[in-house]
Design a protein around this motif. Structure first.
Motif, short mmCIF file in Angstrom:
data_model
loop_
_atom_site.label_atom_id
_atom_site.label_comp_id
_atom_site.label_asym_id
_atom_site.label_seq_id
_atom_site.Cartn_x
_atom_site.Cartn_y
_atom_site.Cartn_z
N TRP A 105 0.85 -1.19 0.00
CA TRP A 105 0.00 0.00 0.00
C TRP A 105 0.89 1.24 0.00
O TRP A 105 1.99 1.23 0.53
N VAL A 106 0.36 2.29 -0.64
CA VAL A 106 1.11 3.53 -0.80
C VAL A 106 0.18 4.69 -0.54
O VAL A 106 -0.98 4.69 -1.00
N SER A 124 -0.13 3.47 9.36
CA SER A 124 -0.64 2.15 9.02
C SER A 124 -1.69 2.29 7.92
O SER A 124 -2.29 3.36 7.74
N GLU A 125 -1.91 1.22 7.19
CA GLU A 125 -2.92 1.24 6.15
C GLU A 125 -4.31 1.48 6.74
O GLU A 125 -5.12 2.23 6.18
N ARG A 167 8.31 -0.74 5.80
CA ARG A 167 7.36 0.37 6.00
C ARG A 167 8.21 1.63 5.99
O ARG A 167 9.08 1.80 6.84
N SER A 168 7.96 2.52 5.05
CA SER A 168 8.89 3.60 4.79
C SER A 168 8.20 4.93 4.55
O SER A 168 7.05 4.99 4.14
N VAL A 169 8.97 6.01 4.80
CA VAL A 169 8.61 7.35 4.36
C VAL A 169 9.74 7.82 3.46
O VAL A 169 10.91 7.80 3.86
N LEU A 170 9.40 8.19 2.22
CA LEU A 170 10.39 8.58 1.22
C LEU A 170 10.23 10.06 0.88
O LEU A 170 9.10 10.56 0.76
#
Length: 334
Positions: A46-47, A184-185, A137-140
């Motif tokens: 998920w994005v 979280s999703e 699980r990332s923040v880009l």
């Protein structure tokens, strides 16, 4: 300054990789999701694109056979990520050098938190192995995210993009950990999900900027009488707490020394080369070693004396720090 990229360009950071697993991503409002269950791989992703230059993403992918993933990096990006061991292991093949590794406990006990900059633009092949869980699980962030902030708040975010490849202070690592654990999703799909996710990320970035600025000031002031004095007072306060059988926290220690947490942590690291949190943990374990070797106190009494609420917590911390149980260590050193 780099040119601001179009909103669609940020999809280049993830879509081509997911397509190789057969994951077809679909827009479902706030969240973009996709799943796969085939003879090639099993998993889902998920994005949440928060802006043209920032996104939150998570994937759980288990290849059904050994494969080589083609990693495409159109431009440099900074990232904070919670990753599984297989994901961490394949990072060097993708040209990524993770920093600030912090092992985690909980539902994914083999995961770790890290930060990095991927500036090896182009294509890399990463070997993936059948049956292993590749979780992240990332923040880009694209560089434009920080360029925009710097334009709105001059000097406050200077050098922050580059800092993702450098060691953070303890409070910065803590901010990263808590941010990744809050996204979280399920929450992204709830009412106000996009605003919530953006708030979590913005708060983390603000904490990182504060920590980065404090570290810069501390390095410039390192060696001065005031800086050395503050670090010495902090170390002495930790020793007094250990003598009294008290467990002092960094916030409490900063308040007692009439300074901020960020300044105290930054000054201590600049003066000693060791983070304040690491120093406190190390001295606690060294005191435990002394008591185990030179006293007749039981392990439960030592745990209580060092401020552990439960003997089990002490046992876990001691084994993690020393590689053996307190009982075994005492048997070897008495």
């Amino acid at each position: 300054m780099q040119m601001r990229r179009a909103p669609s360009d940020i999809t280049e950071l993830y879509a081509p990789q997911f397509e190789q697993f057969g994951i077809e991503l679909k827009d479902r409002g706030t969240v973009i999701t996709g799943e796969v269950a085939s003879d090639q791989a099993h998993g889902r992703a998920w994005v949440v694109p928060l802006s043209p230059t920032c996104l939150v993403m998570e994937h759980f992918i288990t290849p059904a056979r050994d494969m080589r993933l083609l990693e495409r990096t159109p431009e440099p990006y900074a990232c904070v990520s919670e990753v599984s061991v297989p994901t961490l292991t394949c990072m060097p093949d993708a040209g990524i050098t993770p920093t600030n590794l912090m092992p985690l406990r909980g539902s994914w006990p083999s995961n770790a938190v890290c930060s990095f900059i991927q500036d090896n633009c182009g294509e890399e092949l990463s070997p993936l192995f059948a049956g292993q869980l590749y979780h992240s699980r990332s923040v880009l962030f694209l560089p434009g995210f920080f360029e925009e902030l710097e334009g709105r708040y001059p000097t406050e975010f200077t050098g922050l993009f580059e800092a993702f490849a450098e060691p953070w202070c303890d409070e910065a690592v803590s901010a990263i950990y808590h941010a990744l654990r809050r996204v979280s999703e399920e929450r992204a799909r709830s009412a106000g999900g996009h605003v919530f996710m953006r708030g979590v990320v913005d708060t983390m970035v603000a904490e990182l900027a504060c920590s980065h600025a404090a570290c810069g000031r501390a390095l410039r002031a390192a060696g001065t009488r005031a800086s050395a004095g503050l670090a010495g007072e902090a170390a002495a306060a930790v020793e007094r707490a250990l003598d009294a059988g008290q467990r002092v926290g960094i916030d409490e220690l900063a308040a007692s020394l009439y300074t901020s947490r960020s300044r105290l942590c930054a000054v201590f690291k600049a003066e000693t080369g060791e983070s304040l949190g690491a120093y406190m943990r190390r001295r606690r374990m060294e005191r435990a070693q002394d008591l185990l070797a030179d006293s007749s106190l039981s392990i439960a009494q030592i745990a209580e004396l060092l401020g552990f609420s439960q003997q089990a917590a002490f046992a876990q911390a001691f084994k993690a720090a020393n590689g053996c149980s307190a009982t075994v260590w005492r048997g070897r050193h008495r």
